[in-house]
Each structure stands twice: as structure tokens, then as C-alpha cells.
Design a protein around this motif. Sequence first.
Motif, PDB file in Angstrom:
ATOM      1  N   SER A 146    -138.013 -32.011  10.025  1.00 20.11           N
ATOM      2  CA  SER A 146    -137.190 -31.061   8.855  1.00 20.11           C
ATOM      3  C   SER A 146    -138.356 -30.953   7.783  1.00 20.11           C
ATOM      4  O   SER A 146    -139.266 -31.901   7.244  1.00 20.11           O
ATOM      5  N   LEU A 147    -138.498 -29.903   7.028  1.00 25.37           N
ATOM      6  CA  LEU A 147    -139.234 -29.560   5.980  1.00 25.37           C
ATOM      7  C   LEU A 147    -138.734 -28.778   4.993  1.00 25.37           C
ATOM      8  O   LEU A 147    -137.667 -27.820   5.389  1.00 25.37           O
ATOM      9  N   CYS A 148    -139.342 -28.835   3.803  1.00 21.72           N
ATOM     10  CA  CYS A 148    -138.726 -27.916   2.555  1.00 21.72           C
ATOM     11  C   CYS A 148    -139.796 -27.483   1.919  1.00 21.72           C
ATOM     12  O   CYS A 148    -140.903 -28.339   1.770  1.00 21.72           O
ATOM     13  N   ALA A 149    -139.528 -26.404   1.080  1.00 22.39           N
ATOM     14  CA  ALA A 149    -140.365 -26.071   0.155  1.00 22.39           C
ATOM     15  C   ALA A 149    -140.456 -26.553  -1.088  1.00 22.39           C
ATOM     16  O   ALA A 149    -139.150 -26.726  -1.753  1.00 22.39           O
ATOM     17  N   LEU A 150    -141.364 -26.954  -2.074  1.00 23.22           N
ATOM     18  CA  LEU A 150    -141.163 -27.821  -3.296  1.00 23.22           C
ATOM     19  C   LEU A 150    -140.503 -26.700  -4.165  1.00 23.22           C
ATOM     20  O   LEU A 150    -139.831 -27.025  -5.332  1.00 23.22           O
ATOM     21  N   ASP A 151    -140.550 -25.436  -4.004  1.00 24.07           N
ATOM     22  CA  ASP A 151    -140.182 -24.323  -4.736  1.00 24.07           C
ATOM     23  C   ASP A 151    -138.481 -24.355  -4.906  1.00 24.07           C
ATOM     24  O   ASP A 151    -137.954 -24.393  -6.074  1.00 24.07           O
ATOM     25  N   THR A 152    -137.938 -25.196  -3.918  1.00 23.97           N
ATOM     26  CA  THR A 152    -136.539 -25.263  -3.996  1.00 23.97           C
ATOM     27  C   THR A 152    -136.134 -26.349  -5.137  1.00 23.97           C
ATOM     28  O   THR A 152    -135.169 -26.069  -5.878  1.00 23.97           O
ATOM     29  N   LEU A 163    -127.282 -20.892  -6.565  1.00 31.15           N
ATOM     30  CA  LEU A 163    -128.484 -21.889  -6.406  1.00 31.15           C
ATOM     31  C   LEU A 163    -129.149 -21.545  -5.088  1.00 31.15           C
ATOM     32  O   LEU A 163    -128.740 -21.088  -4.006  1.00 31.15           O
ATOM     33  N   PRO A 164    -130.405 -22.483  -4.969  1.00 34.03           N
ATOM     34  CA  PRO A 164    -131.427 -21.785  -3.920  1.00 34.03           C
ATOM     35  C   PRO A 164    -131.024 -22.466  -2.409  1.00 34.03           C
ATOM     36  O   PRO A 164    -131.669 -22.157  -1.372  1.00 34.03           O
ATOM     37  N   LEU A 165    -129.826 -23.325  -2.570  1.00 36.01           N
ATOM     38  CA  LEU A 165    -129.446 -24.021  -1.359  1.00 36.01           C
ATOM     39  C   LEU A 165    -128.392 -23.067  -0.525  1.00 36.01           C
ATOM     40  O   LEU A 165    -128.075 -23.542   0.771  1.00 36.01           O
ATOM     41  N   ASN A 166    -128.064 -22.126  -1.016  1.00 38.36           N
ATOM     42  CA  ASN A 166    -127.021 -21.216  -0.450  1.00 38.36           C
ATOM     43  C   ASN A 166    -127.983 -20.500   0.600  1.00 38.36           C
ATOM     44  O   ASN A 166    -128.758 -19.593   0.223  1.00 38.36           O
ATOM     45  N   ASN A 211    -129.420 -25.718   7.541  1.00 42.90           N
ATOM     46  CA  ASN A 211    -128.114 -25.346   6.866  1.00 42.90           C
ATOM     47  C   ASN A 211    -127.624 -26.440   6.159  1.00 42.90           C
ATOM     48  O   ASN A 211    -127.827 -27.741   6.563  1.00 42.90           O
ATOM     49  N   PRO A 212    -127.408 -26.302   4.779  1.00 46.36           N
ATOM     50  CA  PRO A 212    -126.751 -27.395   3.922  1.00 46.36           C
ATOM     51  C   PRO A 212    -125.366 -28.052   4.451  1.00 46.36           C
ATOM     52  O   PRO A 212    -124.754 -27.262   5.127  1.00 46.36           O
ATOM     53  N   GLY A 257    -133.784 -21.865   1.856  1.00 43.76           N
ATOM     54  CA  GLY A 257    -133.802 -22.709   0.740  1.00 43.76           C
ATOM     55  C   GLY A 257    -133.338 -24.234   0.888  1.00 43.76           C
ATOM     56  O   GLY A 257    -134.084 -25.138   0.379  1.00 43.76           O
ATOM     57  N   ARG A 258    -132.644 -24.415   1.921  1.00 41.79           N
ATOM     58  CA  ARG A 258    -132.322 -25.962   2.158  1.00 41.79           C
ATOM     59  C   ARG A 258    -133.266 -26.655   3.019  1.00 41.79           C
ATOM     60  O   ARG A 258    -133.487 -27.723   2.993  1.00 41.79           O
TER      61      ARG A 258
END
Length: 326
Positions: A180-186, A288-291, A252-253, A298-299
Amino acid sequence: GHTHPKAQQRAEKAPTRDGRGHLFTSRPGHKIMPSSTSPNGKRGRTQADEGGGTTEEGGQKPVSKRIRAQKARDAGKSPSSPPWTVVRLGAKTKHDRDAGGKARSAPGKPSHPVLKLSASGCAFEAPARNGPLGMLTALTRWLAASNQELTQQKVTTSQQDFNEYRSNRAPQPVHERAVSLCALDTYSRLRKMMPNISDGIADGDLGENILIQGPPSRAALGETAPSEEGFRVGMQLRFSSGAEIELCHINNPCYRLANVPWNAAAKEAFDWTSASTDKKGWWLHPKLPLNVDANPGGRGWLAKVVKEGDVRVGDEVVVVVEGGEQ
């Protein structure tokens, strides 16, 4: 009256001065600025050396990509295109998850300097635990090394990152959920939306294995160059330590975001119930960026491992395109 050929060549290469005091060489597009007007105060440097060719009077001199990137780094920002950078790595064993409360445990994973990526997921080196496994590991190391070597090294063992959904409930193929990975921008956007708790929102709280600085949190959904927009399904990323992955799914969150340390404050500010699913959670709020509907990706993302190997904090990340890197 005869001029020697070498003298003629030197005369042709000699710089000449125009009416404004600018020196010109015989090479087209290269203008030498006198020391009194040179923008960098260095005699003999050309505009081409400073990142661009000649400009019309009053025009702005072009700035090279290297200089733009350096200015961005000095300002604490990243260039808008790869190479991106790994800023954090995280992994958590099943033992640690169970000790933290199993499904009620916080999604965040402890930080590690190096992860080993394989088709089955992420692994990391950690001190051997007490108990049968730890004793067996220590005995094996002792048999393989001298007493002197043992005093100079820490007994460690390879441990596997655990994801309950991937292990027990995820549909096949699970190898597409190995990492799993994510952008720091989130995280930057979350802190901006919740300034009263921004100091409490720590990198890694969302539970990703790899956190990358550079790309935007929103997925690239158009047809333009992926390096200019961000992550997308099918994108392959290569880490400078050797590993390579391919993004397969948007992450997905889930309900476990209710276990982040700052859940109470986030719920007070952005409590939300989805009209379409009746699910409740502050992370579902469209601002919110997780939507996932308003801000897909975003998640974070789930990826499969294309080339097994290491990934390290500080690694550069490049997008792999047909024919090589981008």
C-alpha cells in the motif's frame, strides 16, 4: 598584406562589442555580459551557461529545469514531475496488531528504514523476539558466526507486514494488494483542513507501507502525461534501491480510520453520514481528501510487486513507461 591563416582564425573568434557595451563571440546565440552588467557577477559567463540563450531587450532569461528543481527543494517543495521521493516506510506484524487491540488497533504502522518487497507483501528486519522463535534465530546466528562477530551485530530476524483484510477477506488475486502507498499531499491537505489538530496528524497514521512526496493526492484520470498528474491504475513505479511495483487498485477508506489518535477531533469537525450507503465516518466528508468519490486515490493505492527488491527512505521514485523511465 598577406594575413597568416591562424591569425585570421583568431580574429574571427575574438569577441566584439556592440553600442550597449555587450560583447559578442562568433558563436551564434552566445552573448558575453561585461562584469559591470553580468547578473551573476562573473566575467566571461554566457547567458547560455546560465540556463538559456539570448533574449530580447527587457525579456526574462529562461531558467533551467535544474535551477527550478533546486529552488523547489530549497523552498521545501518537490518538482511537479518525477523523480518523486520516499519519505517514510511502515510495516506492522500480526503480533503487534493483535497486541494493539486487533481490529480496534490504530491503522498506523511503525516506521522502518528499509522494506523488502515481494509478491507476498512487505518484510523488514527487526530484533529477534524472546521465546522459541527468538531463541532459534539467535542460535542459528551463533552457529554461523564467531563470538567476536556476534558482539558487533544485533540479532535480527525478517518479519512480515500483516494486513487482516488481505490475509482473510480480500478477493483474489491478493498479490495485487501486496503493497500500500499514499501521497504525502494527503497528509498536507488533512492538516490544512484541520489546523487545530495539525500537529497531531503524523505521517503514517493512515497505515500505508510507502509514503511518497511529490505527486498530488488525487488520481490522474485523464489522458495526459502521468508524471504531471499523479498516480493512476496501471502505473509502474521504480525505486532507486531496485524494487518495482504496479498500481492495481484505489485503496478505499475503512472503519479502522476511527482508531487514528486524532479521531475525536476529526469527528467533531467533519462528522458525516453517506446518503447513498448510510455509512458514517468523518473520512467520508466530501471536503476531505479521503473521500473516494470527490478525491479518488486520496486514501492511497494498492499495488503488486513487479520486481522484488528493497525500498529505502530517501529513494527516488520514477514512472516506468514503455521504452524506459520517465
